[in-house]
Scaffold this motif. Structure first.
Motif, PDB file in Angstrom:
ATOM      1  N   ASP A  67       4.653  -5.786  -4.203  1.00  0.00           N
ATOM      2  CA  ASP A  67       5.768  -4.844  -4.408  1.00  0.00           C
ATOM      3  C   ASP A  67       6.424  -5.025  -5.772  1.00  0.00           C
ATOM      4  O   ASP A  67       6.705  -4.057  -6.470  1.00  0.00           O
ATOM      5  N   GLU A 107      -4.326  -7.660  -2.076  1.00  0.00           N
ATOM      6  CA  GLU A 107      -5.257  -6.950  -2.958  1.00  0.00           C
ATOM      7  C   GLU A 107      -4.747  -7.023  -4.403  1.00  0.00           C
ATOM      8  O   GLU A 107      -5.520  -7.234  -5.336  1.00  0.00           O
ATOM      9  N   ASN A 151      -7.564  -0.020  -4.494  1.00  0.00           N
ATOM     10  CA  ASN A 151      -6.360  -0.650  -5.043  1.00  0.00           C
ATOM     11  C   ASN A 151      -5.080  -0.014  -4.502  1.00  0.00           C
ATOM     12  O   ASN A 151      -5.082   1.117  -4.022  1.00  0.00           O
ATOM     13  N   PHE A 152      -4.023  -0.814  -4.565  1.00  0.00           N
ATOM     14  CA  PHE A 152      -2.733  -0.395  -4.027  1.00  0.00           C
ATOM     15  C   PHE A 152      -1.703  -0.361  -5.151  1.00  0.00           C
ATOM     16  O   PHE A 152      -0.517  -0.562  -4.926  1.00  0.00           O
ATOM     17  N   ASP A 153      -2.203  -0.067  -6.348  1.00  0.00           N
ATOM     18  CA  ASP A 153      -1.341  -0.112  -7.531  1.00  0.00           C
ATOM     19  C   ASP A 153      -0.076   0.723  -7.378  1.00  0.00           C
ATOM     20  O   ASP A 153       0.995   0.330  -7.826  1.00  0.00           O
ATOM     21  N   LYS A 154      -0.226   1.887  -6.761  1.00  0.00           N
ATOM     22  CA  LYS A 154       0.962   2.759  -6.707  1.00  0.00           C
ATOM     23  C   LYS A 154       2.066   2.171  -5.806  1.00  0.00           C
ATOM     24  O   LYS A 154       3.234   2.500  -5.952  1.00  0.00           O
ATOM     25  N   ASP A 155       1.673   1.257  -4.885  1.00  0.00           N
ATOM     26  CA  ASP A 155       2.705   0.584  -4.068  1.00  0.00           C
ATOM     27  C   ASP A 155       3.285  -0.631  -4.790  1.00  0.00           C
ATOM     28  O   ASP A 155       4.215  -1.257  -4.294  1.00  0.00           O
ATOM     29  N   ASN A 156       2.669  -0.966  -5.908  1.00  0.00           N
ATOM     30  CA  ASN A 156       2.996  -2.246  -6.532  1.00  0.00           C
ATOM     31  C   ASN A 156       3.800  -2.095  -7.819  1.00  0.00           C
ATOM     32  O   ASN A 156       3.646  -2.882  -8.744  1.00  0.00           O
ATOM     33  N   GLN A 195      -8.956   1.452   0.681  1.00  0.00           N
ATOM     34  CA  GLN A 195      -8.598   1.732  -0.720  1.00  0.00           C
ATOM     35  C   GLN A 195      -9.023   0.566  -1.590  1.00  0.00           C
ATOM     36  O   GLN A 195      -8.875  -0.592  -1.193  1.00  0.00           O
ATOM     37  N   GLY A 240      -8.888  -1.790   4.189  1.00  0.00           N
ATOM     38  CA  GLY A 240      -7.757  -0.870   4.170  1.00  0.00           C
ATOM     39  C   GLY A 240      -8.125   0.504   3.632  1.00  0.00           C
ATOM     40  O   GLY A 240      -7.248   1.358   3.470  1.00  0.00           O
ATOM     41  N   ASN A 285      -1.285  -4.858   0.427  1.00  0.00           N
ATOM     42  CA  ASN A 285      -0.988  -4.472  -0.967  1.00  0.00           C
ATOM     43  C   ASN A 285      -0.703  -5.704  -1.825  1.00  0.00           C
ATOM     44  O   ASN A 285      -1.067  -5.757  -3.004  1.00  0.00           O
TER      45      ASN A 285
END
Ligand code: FAD
Ligand code: SF4
Length: 515
Positions: free
Chosen positions: A252, A302, A176-181, A174, A172, A299
């Protein structure tokens, strides 16, 4: 008897090194349920029932496989694990003693000392139930002046080819997808959340519940609604249930909280992982498989992999790296007593009442409840870290020293001065208000720092900044918070500090009235 093979309560692993070069014809197994392990420090009823039931299920399987078992069941006699081993060695006189390295450094010391007194040197075997290989973390960490979980996580992902594209980039694009989580549920709440699979106590678990109620009635919490996986078959069913029904929104709502919703989209797999009913790699593979088959978004997957591969392996590495020091750490010189309400949930602070009542009833709280409610309040109040550690070790079904200590003493209380995290996790009541509905049901106002309605989190947040100005001012990620304190008028600062003193001295009549 050739070898006496020790199986401890969190070593319920049929694949461990213990079984290599061992055979039922020559060797025997030793397992012990001792009251000392549940009493000092206390272990909640949910946690105790889980450990003992899982041990009895494992022992049943071993017997079925033809092993001779020396199993000591819970009784009224006050006894530590080391004492129990000493008695057994005297009686059984094996040629040698073998055991997988425990997840508790002090227990390893105690067992070694007891065995030595009887002329045995326990053969300690590496614990292979992790992704990092023996010695890998210490070699890796020696390359860094200031190691951080993110470095370790990326190293493991690349090295083990986990969630990587063929071009060597993270899946993907990235890491990490922390900001979406970091979503909250908004005013309308989570709506219907697929309930997790709970496991009805079978006859073994029911017998354990009776024994715990009989021999250890004073332990905190209630065992009544026990539903944790106690054997590998249950644990696999729990994994499947999570992957199928809740992984999809795990990312999320990873940080969100809601009244009377203990599980939300969390996995409830930590106890099965820690007791070694599930291997971390099989859990990660199941999540990645769901993403590959388009059952769960990246997201979520990961985010989940980051917890198991990243945080879980990282805190374990740090635990052993600093194994002799954790009990001494107190970087913030915190010395307050843990409030009594941590043991019964009777407080007017609704977020704490929810999080503590839940752990008394279920033995569970998710990460943000642990870090940003129960942990945050103890940090802001300045509770002595060892008392906080004992509480966490007691209350949660997944608590084992190697994982609980760095999370509590390090991440949550910052008593390690920055080994686990780069800054103390501090926040005011506004954070809890943003991530939950708790404040809507509370007698206090999350944005208010002084006055009778002031949220104790918010008041103590400012007090923390005031009393740790040097630390906060020197940390670029926190310096703004100190500036905000300095911008307040002297009078405002004084009223906040006065209110803080009342809370610290437990002189909050309105809190007591509302209990
Ligand atoms: P999910 O939220 O669904 O996460 C998935 C998995 O990731 C967990 O099962 C766990 O194996 C792993 N994981 C996530 N975060 C961490 C972490 N910080 N450290 C290690 N593993 C992690 N976890 C324990 O297993 N035992 C403990 O005693 C423990 N004590 C904690 C104390 C404090 C103060 C804090 C802040 C965290 C603690 N944690 C502990 C970490 C984390 O809160 C739990 O692993 C998680 O809440 C378990 O619930 P779950 O299985 O539903 O996890
Ligand atoms: Fe917790 Fe403060 Fe919100 Fe009450 S107002 S629930 S004490 S954060």
């Amino acid at each position: 008897m050739r070898n006496l093979l020790l199986v401890l309560g969190d070593q319920l692993d049929h694949q461990s090194l213990l079984w290599q070069h061992s055979c039922p014809a020559q060797d025997a197994i030793w397992m012990a349920e001792v009251s000392g392990e549940s009493l000092a420090p206390a272990s909640s009823k949910q946690r105790t029932v889980l450990f003992l039931s899982a041990m009895r299920h494992f022992a049943q399987q071993l017997q079925h496989d033809g092993w001779t078992l020396h199993y000591r069941s819970l009784d009224a006699q006050p006894c530590s694990l080391a004492q129990a081993l000493g008695e057994s060695l005297q009686q059984l006189k094996p040629e040698a003693v073998r055991c997988v390295l425990p997840g508790d450094y002090s227990l390893q010391q105690q067992l070694s000392t007891t065995a030595q007194a009887q002329g045995y040197a326990i053969e300690w075997l590496a614990d292979q139930h992790f992704i990092a290989r023996p010695g890998e973390f210490s070699r890796w960490v020696s390359r860094y002046q200031q190691p951080r979980m993110e470095h370790w996580y990326r190293y493991l992902r690349k090295d083990r080819n986990i969630l990587m594209d063929t071009n060597g980039k993270p899946a993907g694009g990235q890491w990490n997808f922390d900001k979406d989580n970091r979503r909250s549920f908004g005013r309308n709440g989570p709506g219907p959340v697929p309930p997790p699979r709970l496991f009805e106590p079978d006859s073994i678990t029911r017998a354990v519940i009776d024994d715990v109620q009989h021999y250890l009635p004073s332990l905190p919490g209630q065992p009544d609604n026990f539903g944790w996986p106690v054997c590998r078959a249950d644990a696999l069913a729990a994994l499947e249930d999570f992957i199928e029904h809740r992984l999809i929104l795990f990312g999320d709502y990873q940080d969100a909280m809601w009244s009377d919703q203990p599980w939300l989209y969390h996995a409830r797999l930590s106890s099965s992982l820690n007791l070694k009913l599930l291997h971390p790699l099989e859990v990660i593979e199941a999540a990645i498989n769901a993403w590959q088959h388009k059952h769960a978004p990246l997201n979520a997957v990961e985010g989940f992999v980051r917890q198991v591969l990243g945080w879980r392996e990282y805190v374990r590495g740090l635990y052993w790296q600093h194994r002799k020091d954790w009990s001494q750490f107190n970087a913030l010189a915190a010395n307050a007593a843990l409030p009594d309400f941590y043991w019964d949930g009777k407080t007017a602070m609704y977020c704490l009442q929810q999080s503590i009542t839940q752990v008394l009833q279920q033995g569970y709280g998710h990460h943000i409840q642990r870090l940003m409610v129960t942990g945050l309040y103890a940090l802001l109040l300045g509770v002595e870290p060892q008392q906080v550690h004992h509480w966490y070790l007691a209350m949660y079904v997944d608590a084992v020293d190697w994982v609980e200590v760095p999370n509590t003493v390090g991440m949550s209380q910052y008593a390690d001065g920055g080994i686990v995290g780069s800054k103390p996790y501090i926040a005011s009541g506004a954070y809890i208000d943003r991530m939950s509905d708790y404040c809507r049901h509370c007698a206090f106002k999350p944005k208010q720092a002084s006055g009778d309605d002031a949220c104790p989190f918010t008041t103590l947040y400012w007090h923390f900044i005031y009393r740790h100005q040097a630390l906060i001012g020197n940390n670029p990620r926190l310096a703004m918070q100190l500036k905000n304190w300095q911008r307040k008028s002297t009078q405002e600062q004084q009223t906040i500090l006065q209110r803080s003193q009342q809370i610290i001295a437990s002189d909050l009549p309105d809190t007591r009235r509302l209990i």
